[in-house]
Each structure stands twice: as structure tokens, then as C-alpha cells.
Design a protein around this motif. Structure first.
Motif, PDB file in Angstrom:
ATOM      1  N   PRO A   1      -2.023   4.747   4.753  1.00 34.76           N
ATOM      2  CA  PRO A   1      -2.670   4.131   3.584  1.00 34.76           C
ATOM      3  C   PRO A   1      -3.755   3.123   3.948  1.00 34.76           C
ATOM      4  O   PRO A   1      -4.629   2.820   3.142  1.00 34.76           O
ATOM      5  N   THR A   2      -3.710   2.628   5.184  1.00 40.03           N
ATOM      6  CA  THR A   2      -4.697   1.652   5.665  1.00 40.03           C
ATOM      7  C   THR A   2      -5.938   2.305   6.259  1.00 40.03           C
ATOM      8  O   THR A   2      -6.842   1.605   6.725  1.00 40.03           O
TER       9      THR A   2
ATOM     10  N   SER B   1      -4.707  -4.026   9.474  1.00 41.56           N
ATOM     11  CA  SER B   1      -5.979  -3.380   9.127  1.00 41.56           C
ATOM     12  C   SER B   1      -7.098  -4.405   9.002  1.00 41.56           C
ATOM     13  O   SER B   1      -8.236  -4.046   8.713  1.00 41.56           O
TER      14      SER B   1
ATOM     15  N   THR C   1     -14.468   5.047   1.138  1.00 45.25           N
ATOM     16  CA  THR C   1     -13.783   5.039   2.433  1.00 45.25           C
ATOM     17  C   THR C   1     -12.267   5.041   2.283  1.00 45.25           C
ATOM     18  O   THR C   1     -11.551   5.159   3.270  1.00 45.25           O
ATOM     19  N   ASP C   2     -11.764   4.897   1.054  1.00 46.93           N
ATOM     20  CA  ASP C   2     -10.320   4.901   0.801  1.00 46.93           C
ATOM     21  C   ASP C   2      -9.738   6.258   1.198  1.00 46.93           C
ATOM     22  O   ASP C   2     -10.343   7.296   0.940  1.00 46.93           O
TER      23      ASP C   2
ATOM     24  N   LEU D   1       0.830  -1.206   0.000  1.00 50.96           N
ATOM     25  CA  LEU D   1       0.000   0.000   0.000  1.00 50.96           C
ATOM     26  C   LEU D   1       0.870   1.264   0.000  1.00 50.96           C
ATOM     27  O   LEU D   1       0.591   2.222  -0.728  1.00 50.96           O
TER      28      LEU D   1
ATOM     29  N   GLU E   1     -16.671   1.042  -0.360  1.00 49.41           N
ATOM     30  CA  GLU E   1     -15.246   0.877  -0.042  1.00 49.41           C
ATOM     31  C   GLU E   1     -14.402   1.929  -0.770  1.00 49.41           C
ATOM     32  O   GLU E   1     -13.425   2.446  -0.230  1.00 49.41           O
ATOM     33  N   HIS E   2     -14.775   2.233  -2.017  1.00 54.45           N
ATOM     34  CA  HIS E   2     -14.046   3.256  -2.771  1.00 54.45           C
ATOM     35  C   HIS E   2     -14.113   4.602  -2.046  1.00 54.45           C
ATOM     36  O   HIS E   2     -13.128   5.344  -1.974  1.00 54.45           O
TER      37      HIS E   2
ATOM     38  N   ARG F   1      -9.488   4.028   6.930  1.00 53.07           N
ATOM     39  CA  ARG F   1     -10.842   3.921   6.388  1.00 53.07           C
ATOM     40  C   ARG F   1     -11.704   4.923   7.148  1.00 53.07           C
ATOM     41  O   ARG F   1     -11.718   4.943   8.365  1.00 53.07           O
TER      42      ARG F   1
ATOM     43  N   ARG G   1      -7.521   7.976  -0.133  1.00 53.79           N
ATOM     44  CA  ARG G   1      -7.287   8.849  -1.285  1.00 53.79           C
ATOM     45  C   ARG G   1      -8.549   9.634  -1.642  1.00 53.79           C
ATOM     46  O   ARG G   1      -8.471  10.776  -2.104  1.00 53.79           O
ATOM     47  N   TYR G   2      -9.701   9.019  -1.434  1.00 54.82           N
ATOM     48  CA  TYR G   2     -10.972   9.710  -1.664  1.00 54.82           C
ATOM     49  C   TYR G   2     -11.090  10.880  -0.685  1.00 54.82           C
ATOM     50  O   TYR G   2     -11.494  11.987  -1.057  1.00 54.82           O
TER      51      TYR G   2
END
Length: 535
Positions: free
Chosen positions: A437-438, A275, A488-489, A4, A485-486, A440, A491-492
């Protein structure tokens, strides 16, 4: 974790290319450096640039070819030995035009400067508002105009601001440099409320860009700029010289001694943290790799053990730690004394009350707070409700909301529901908010949300007389889960500036030291008051 981190670093390197090679070459042909080249030459040799908001606008504005890093570069750096914040337009991205997220990113950087009293340097090279999206850039309280309002407020607060016009600076954007303490301008740049084409269209006057708003005109005739410089390198040298002459204001009253390294290698965090919701880990092991000497003076260590509270030092700064414990804990229920298992990453009544009291103590004793998130939320159910979980949670939220010492948050794993708020989420004004990166970041986990949303959808369809097969139910669940899930990333979240940076877990300590050094520049600590506190 390593995969990640590598993925994030590779994506960041791609984002740093801005508008791409052709746009970079075009900038060089104008005898101008790119934003990142300017920053590299501005900051002190052999020091780093701690970039903030690199993921801003990530996967956004696809209809317009995207806007890497929202077309602007922001971050903390050292210039002439001073900690400063740099805001630089990236002219390789749509000529540095302001997209909606560009304005929000600049405003976020200014707010960090305001909260921490950080001298600010603007490197301006922008075509102004991106006109196709002007309705989302121009009118609101967190849009383009707020930038200039902040310029005025920062000046009144005594926060030094230096602006260098190193390309185009047009329309409303022309107010930014003129509202700062020092204005520099390079040859070949332009500063005007309306460019030559607009002037001709509006009043029929034909005039060259140089005569209308060139560096020589503003230095000799309008008297708008303080320093006219031959090129980017000369301009950057002048900025360093000006910063070198700045006086030093009183610093914050927070305690700091000589720093010492953490007890164990921060790289070992990769192997400790998990995670996976089905796996546990001991948060003490994470903290020993972040704190000076790995030492945590744990507060009420045997009570409310799903939240760790305690005192330590990071980079020599005294800090109060509030961290979710992922390890399950065997304890006794209050009142009945019965043995029970408390689940890691869940905030129980006792842990909320402990944290609230600890946060009050940190405010009383002028100790900055650092929060480590890996929280599923508050405990639910009959026993929790009877124990007063809502009251205890309200007490913790009140303490966090009214804290006057600096708050810094790191989202390591999950940060769900009201637990996100209690652990000083974005809405509770952390000076900085970082994510691994992990991380959420949502109302609830993907599985829980998908299960809830699918159940609602199925009931709706049943009322309409429709029935799905088990395979169709599974496909619906997976579709909903993937979408959730997208979102909660991390990066979002970073794309929308809900977090300031996605950091390598092994560099958490370094990021926190940057943040604590920034926070220490603000000497003002208001009186601490909580109002009505639930008891």
C-alpha cells in the motif's frame, strides 16, 4: 502502514460486493450463484483463493456506473490438490459484460497461465462486449479477440483449459468455451453467436433462447458441450472431478526443499519499513521476515551496498534476491579512495555492476529472482557520469531484460524512473508484480515532478507577461502535486493492471510462495544469452 492496509482491505471488501445487493439477489433468483460464490465452492476446502487484479477498473467508467473488479474475478487456487488459475465473469456487474479493462484483465490472467503453464478454469456468465465502449474492447492486440487467440495458443502448448457455461455466453464470447478442452453447461444457460432478438432482426426467424442455444440442444443436437449439468453445484463438482483426473507434467528444474518459517514475525514489517523519504531503514530487517529462517547469503556484501544481492529460500524454493537498501552507506570512492556517503534507495555504478553480475549468476545456476523495489533511480552528477553510471545501468537492464529464470517483483516504496526498469518493472516481464500500500510508481516522486512542472509553467507564463504571487505559486504547486500523487498511488496502477495485486506487507512471503509455486509448473527454461553487454 496499518491504516493504509486497513483502508485497502476495506476497499477490497466493497469491491467484492460487485454490482451490489440487488444484482446479487437477481442472480440468486435465476438459481445461479455469484462468481465469488462459485469460486468458493470450486476450490479445495480450507484453502484460500489468491485473487489477482481486484482493483482492475478502480475509479474508471464512472459515466457508466463503474465496473468493480472490471466485472470479472481472477486468481490462483487449489482444485483437487492442483494449482489452477480461475477466470470467472461477475454477472452482477453489467451482466458480466466486457469493458476494455475486462478484456485486459482476462488476457493478463491468460498470460500468467501461459508463462507458468497453469491449468485454467473459466466460469462463463457474460453478456459479451459492453457495446457503448466497443471501440476500446474489440479491435486491438490486447482487446477481446486476443482472449480466443490465447485459448488456441494455450491448447497448442498443452495447458489444460476447462470452461463451464453458467449463464449467458453470446456473440464472439461463444468462441471461448468451444476452444477449450472440456465444455460444461448448466440448465438455463445460453450459448449462441446471436441471441433470439438479433436472429429475428437479422433473418426474421423467431426462436426461443432454449431452442436456439440451450444446454439440452447443445448436449443432444449440436454436440457442442461435453457435460450438461443440472445446476451450479453439480457443474462445480464435475469440474473438480475432471481436474482430479489430469496427468502431471514435468516441473521446473528449480531447487526446492522443505520450507521453514521466517526468523521473525512478518507483522513486524509494519514497524520497520518507512515510506517517509526522510527516514531510512535496513532492508536486511525486511528480508529476515520474508526468507526461510531469515537467512540471506549476501553476495559481495561490502561492495555496491545500496543494492542488496544474495541467495535465500522462500517456502523452500531457492531464490536470488535483489533489493534496494534504504540505509545510507559510508564507503570509499573508486579510483580516488576518498570517503563518501552513498544515499539509500539510489543505484550507484558499483551497485548496478554488482546486481548485473549477480543476475547473470542466477540465470547460470537456474535460480529464480525476486526484486524488492524502493528506488529513487540511478545516481546523477559529474562523479556518477565519470564513473560510467549509464554503462553500468545498461548492463543491469540488459541482464534483467534477458533473464530466462522466473522474475517476481514487489514494489515496497518508491519505484521511480529508470530504477523501476532496472529492478524488473512491468515492461521487463516479471511473472508477477505485487505492490505494498506504500508503493509509489512513476517517472519521479511527486515533489520532484511538481517542482519541475511548475517551473516549466512559470517560465511559460513569464514569456506571456504574467507573474504569479508567492501564494499563487504555492497553490499551483499543490494542485500539480496532488494530481501527480494521485497517479502514483498503487491503486491507480492496480486499476490499469500495472500491478497484479496490492498485498499486505505481512503477507509478502505468502504471496511470493503462491508465485513461486506457479512458476515451478513451467519446466522450460530457454538458453540464457545477453547479446552485447556493456563492460
Amino acid at each position: 502502514m496499518v491504516d493504509l492496509v486497513s483502508e485497502i482491505k476495506n476497499e477490497e471488501e466493497q469491491i467484492r460486493q460487485g454490482g451490489g445487493k440487488a444484482a446479487i439477489d437477481s442472480q440468486h433468483k435465476k438459481n445461479r450463484l455469484t462468481a465469488r460464490e462459485r469460486i468458493a465452492r470450486l476450490i479445495d476446502p480450507r484453502t484460500s483463493f489468491f485473487e489477482l487484479g481486484i482493483y482492475a477498473a478502480y475509479e474508471m467508467y464512472g459515466d457508466w456506473g463503474g465496473a468493480p473488479a472490471a466485472g470479472t474475478v481472477t486468481g490462483l487456487a487449489r482444485v483437487a490438490g492442483r494449482l489452477v488459475i480461475v477466470i470467472a465473469n461477475d454477472a452482477t456487474v453489467k451482466a458480466g459484460a466486457f469493458f476494455p479493462m475486462t478484456a485486459k484483465k482476462v488476457i493478463r490472467a491468460q498470460n500468467i497461465a501461459i508463462e507458468n503453464r497453469i491449468p485454467t478454469i473459466y466460469l462463463v456468465d457474460s453478456a459479451g462486449v459492453f457495446l457503448p465502449l466497443q471501440e476500446d474492447v474489440f479491435p486491438d492486440t490486447d482487446d477481446f479477440g486476443r482472449v480466443f487467440r490465447n485459448n488456441a495458443v494455450m491448447s497448442a502448448m498443452g495447458i489444460p483449459q476447462i470452461t463451464a457455461i453458467m449463464g449467458m455466453c453470446v456473440a464472439g464470447g461463444a468462441y471461448l468455451p468451444v476452444m477449450c478442452d472440456h465444455i460444461l453447461m448448466t440448465e438455463g444457460s445460453g450459448l449462441f453467436l446471436a441471441g433470439p432478438a438479433l436472429v429475428q432482426a437479422a433473418i426474421g426467424q423467431k426462436v426461443s433462447a432454449e431452442d436456439l442455444g440451450g444446454a439440452k440442444m447443445h448436449a443432444q443436437i449440436s454436440g457442442t458441450v461435453d457435460f450438461r449439468e443440472a445446476d451450479d453445484d453439480a457443474c462445480l463438482r464435475r469440474i473438480r472431478s475432471l481436474v482430479d483426473k489430469m496427468g502431471h507434467r514435468p516441473s521446473a528444474p528449480f531447487d526446492r526443499i522443505a520450507a521453514e518459517p521466517s526468523a521473525q514475525s512478518p507483522d513486524e514489517i509494519y514497524g520497520i519499513f518507512s515510506s517517509d523519504p526522510a527516514k531510512s531503514y535496513d532492508t536486511h530487517e525486511i528480508l529476515s521476515r520474508v526468507l526461510d529462517g531469515g537467512r540471506l547469503e549476501e553476495y559481495r556484501a561490502e561492495y555496491g551496498q545500496t543494492l542488496l544481492c544474495g541467495y535465500g529460500r522462500i517456502g523452500g524454493y531457492a531464490v536470488g534476491i535483489v533489493a534496494n537498501q534504504r540505509k545510507h552507506v559510508q564507503t570509499r570512492a573508486p579510483h580516488t579512495g576518498e570517503q563518501r556517503m552513498e544515499f539509500g534507495s539510489v543505484i550507484y555504478t558499483e551497485s548496478a555492476e554488482k546486481a548485473a553480475r549477480f543476475i547473470l549468476d542466477c540465470n547460470q545456476n537456474l535460480v529464480p529472482l525476486v526484486f524488492f523495489h524502493d528506488v529513487n533511480g540511478f545516481m546523477v552528477g559529474k562523479e556518477a557520469e565519470w564513473s560510467g553510471i549509464i554503462r553500468a545501468g545498461a548492463k543491469m537492464v540488459n541482464a534483467v531484460a534477458n533473464s530466462v529464470v522466473p522474475k517476481i517483483a514487489v514494489i515496497c516504496g518508491g519505484s521511480f524512473g529508470a530504477g523501476h526498469y532496472a529492478m524488473c518493472g512491468k515492461a521487463y516481464d516479471p511473472r508477477f508484480l505485487f505492490a505494498w500500500p506504500t508503493a509509489r510508481y512513476a517517472v519521479m516522486s511527486g515533489d520532484s515532478a511538481a517542482g519541475t512542472l511548475v517551473e516549466i509553467k512559470l517560465k511559460q507564463m513569464e514569456r506571456e507577461g504574467k507573474k504569479l504571487s508567492e501564494e499563487e505559486k504555492r497553490q499551483l504547486f499543490e494542485s500539480v502535486r496532488a494530481t501527480y500523487e494521485h497517479q502514483t498511488d498503487p491503486r491507480y496502477a492496480a486499476a490499469r493492471l500495472w500491478v497484479d495485486a496490492i498485498i499486505d506487507p505481512a503477507q509478502t512471503r505468502d504471496a511470493l510462495i503462491w508465485a513461486l509455486e506457479a512458476a515451478s509448473l513451467n519446466p522450460d527454461v530457454p538458453e540464457f544469452r545477453t547479446g552485447v553487454l556493456q563492460t
